[in-house]
Design a protein around this motif. Structure first.
Motif, mmCIF file in Angstrom:
data_model
loop_
_atom_site.group_PDB
_atom_site.id
_atom_site.type_symbol
_atom_site.label_atom_id
_atom_site.label_comp_id
_atom_site.label_asym_id
_atom_site.label_seq_id
_atom_site.Cartn_x
_atom_site.Cartn_y
_atom_site.Cartn_z
ATOM 1 N N UNK A 129 0.789 -1.227 0.000
ATOM 2 C CA UNK A 129 0.000 0.000 0.000
ATOM 3 C C UNK A 129 0.818 1.271 0.000
ATOM 4 N N UNK A 130 2.127 1.166 0.136
ATOM 5 C CA UNK A 130 2.989 2.345 0.094
ATOM 6 C C UNK A 130 3.045 2.832 -1.357
ATOM 7 N N UNK A 131 2.808 4.117 -1.550
ATOM 8 C CA UNK A 131 2.813 4.696 -2.902
ATOM 9 C C UNK A 131 4.110 5.463 -3.094
ATOM 10 N N UNK A 132 4.837 5.114 -4.144
ATOM 11 C CA UNK A 132 6.109 5.768 -4.460
ATOM 12 C C UNK A 132 5.946 6.521 -5.771
ATOM 13 N N UNK A 133 6.168 7.828 -5.709
ATOM 14 C CA UNK A 133 6.053 8.678 -6.891
ATOM 15 C C UNK A 133 7.419 8.781 -7.553
ATOM 16 N N UNK A 151 0.363 1.416 8.421
ATOM 17 C CA UNK A 151 1.772 1.011 8.457
ATOM 18 C C UNK A 151 2.462 1.660 9.661
ATOM 19 N N UNK A 152 3.283 0.910 10.357
ATOM 20 C CA UNK A 152 4.117 1.441 11.433
ATOM 21 C C UNK A 152 5.397 1.977 10.817
ATOM 22 N N UNK A 153 5.821 3.139 11.261
ATOM 23 C CA UNK A 153 7.079 3.707 10.773
ATOM 24 C C UNK A 153 8.198 3.342 11.749
ATOM 25 N N UNK A 154 9.310 2.867 11.210
ATOM 26 C CA UNK A 154 10.468 2.466 11.996
ATOM 27 C C UNK A 154 11.628 3.359 11.574
ATOM 28 N N UNK A 176 16.905 -6.611 8.955
ATOM 29 C CA UNK A 176 16.543 -8.032 9.069
ATOM 30 C C UNK A 176 16.270 -8.398 10.528
ATOM 31 N N UNK A 177 17.065 -7.856 11.448
ATOM 32 C CA UNK A 177 16.862 -8.144 12.878
ATOM 33 C C UNK A 177 15.528 -7.593 13.377
ATOM 34 N N UNK A 178 14.958 -6.656 12.635
ATOM 35 C CA UNK A 178 13.654 -6.072 12.960
ATOM 36 C C UNK A 178 12.543 -6.644 12.080
ATOM 37 N N UNK A 179 12.859 -7.719 11.363
ATOM 38 C CA UNK A 179 11.927 -8.360 10.422
ATOM 39 C C UNK A 179 11.496 -7.406 9.304
ATOM 40 N N UNK A 180 12.452 -6.639 8.809
ATOM 41 C CA UNK A 180 12.241 -5.716 7.692
ATOM 42 C C UNK A 180 13.301 -5.988 6.635
ATOM 43 N N UNK A 181 13.103 -5.412 5.446
ATOM 44 C CA UNK A 181 14.081 -5.542 4.362
ATOM 45 C C UNK A 181 14.343 -4.172 3.757
ATOM 46 N N UNK A 182 15.280 -4.115 2.846
ATOM 47 C CA UNK A 182 15.565 -2.860 2.142
ATOM 48 C C UNK A 182 14.332 -2.386 1.360
ATOM 49 N N UNK A 183 13.485 -3.303 0.930
ATOM 50 C CA UNK A 183 12.270 -2.932 0.206
ATOM 51 C C UNK A 183 11.305 -2.147 1.084
ATOM 52 N N UNK A 184 11.449 -2.249 2.402
ATOM 53 C CA UNK A 184 10.586 -1.520 3.331
ATOM 54 C C UNK A 184 11.067 -0.095 3.592
ATOM 55 N N UNK A 185 12.276 0.237 3.155
ATOM 56 C CA UNK A 185 12.836 1.575 3.370
ATOM 57 C C UNK A 185 12.108 2.573 2.471
ATOM 58 N N UNK A 186 11.600 3.647 3.073
ATOM 59 C CA UNK A 186 10.920 4.682 2.287
ATOM 60 C C UNK A 186 11.620 6.030 2.370
ATOM 61 N N UNK A 243 24.490 6.994 7.207
ATOM 62 C CA UNK A 243 23.160 6.928 6.596
ATOM 63 C C UNK A 243 22.109 6.609 7.656
ATOM 64 N N UNK A 244 21.018 7.377 7.640
ATOM 65 C CA UNK A 244 19.825 7.099 8.439
ATOM 66 C C UNK A 244 18.732 6.634 7.502
ATOM 67 N N UNK A 245 17.920 5.678 7.923
ATOM 68 C CA UNK A 245 16.776 5.254 7.111
ATOM 69 C C UNK A 245 15.533 5.159 7.980
ATOM 70 N N UNK A 246 14.389 5.236 7.290
ATOM 71 C CA UNK A 246 13.091 4.957 7.903
ATOM 72 C C UNK A 246 12.430 3.913 7.030
ATOM 73 N N UNK A 247 11.754 2.971 7.684
ATOM 74 C CA UNK A 247 11.089 1.883 6.982
ATOM 75 C C UNK A 247 9.663 1.761 7.508
ATOM 76 N N UNK A 248 8.842 0.977 6.805
ATOM 77 C CA UNK A 248 7.467 0.762 7.247
ATOM 78 C C UNK A 248 7.178 -0.728 7.366
#
Length: 166
Positions: free
Chosen positions: A27-31, A50-53, A94-104, A158-163
């Motif tokens: 459901x994340x929309x990327x323009x 979605x939870x933001x991490x 990965x330790x948070x059960x996320x992947x690079x695809x979750x980075x927004x 680098x800082x990232x945020x993921x969902x």
């Protein structure tokens, strides 16, 4: 009713801007950047379900242990450092059960060597993780030059945020 209206708004947005936006299964929309193949998004919309991490800044690892401590020689070129940092981010996600695809969202801090930032080296590392066939999701991103980082040999942080789904 609110969810229904939100779904209609998303459908209208995607119909009206289908050439420049895409929604992933989450459901994340990327323009997309208009008239560009540069591997970042113009904007990213994160739905309310979605939870933001937010991950703290990640820095490079020593890759040349035989080099003098705390030097660029110990941490490597900009490309090597970017790759090292993105590998650390990937591992921590990965330790948070996320992947690079979750980075927004991504914020990058770059240090110049001899008066110039090696942006090309950074991009060589970055494009190993983003905009690939295996991982096409592109974050919004800022890259800024800073005078220095905490360790003299670091050229990048680098800082990232993921969902993730709630």
């Amino acid at each position: 009713m609110k969810a229904f209206l939100s779904g209609i708004a998303t459908a209208v947005l995607l119909t009206g801007a289908s050439a420049t936006a895409y929604a992933a299964d989450d459901g994340v929309i990327r323009h997309k950047l208009p008239d560009s193949d540069f591997p970042i998004s113009l904007a990213v919309e994160v739905p309310a379900n979605r939870t933001q991490v937010h991950m703290s800044g990640q820095v490079p690892s020593v890759i040349h242990a035989d080099a003098e401590a705390n030097t660029v020689a110990a941490y490597g070129t900009m490309e090597e450092q970017a790759t090292s940092v993105l590998q650390a981010i990937e591992k921590n996600l990965k330790s948070l059960n996320l992947t690079m695809a979750d980075v927004y969202r991504m914020q990058v801090f770059l240090v110049a060597e001899d008066g110039k930032v090696d942006f090309s080296g950074f991009m060589k590392g970055y494009t190993k993780f983003f905009g690939t066939t295996e991982q096409p999701n592109l974050p919004v991103r800022s890259a800024v030059e800073v005078a220095a980082l905490a360790v003299p040999g670091w050229l990048i942080e680098i800082e990232v945020s993921a969902t993730r789904p709630q």
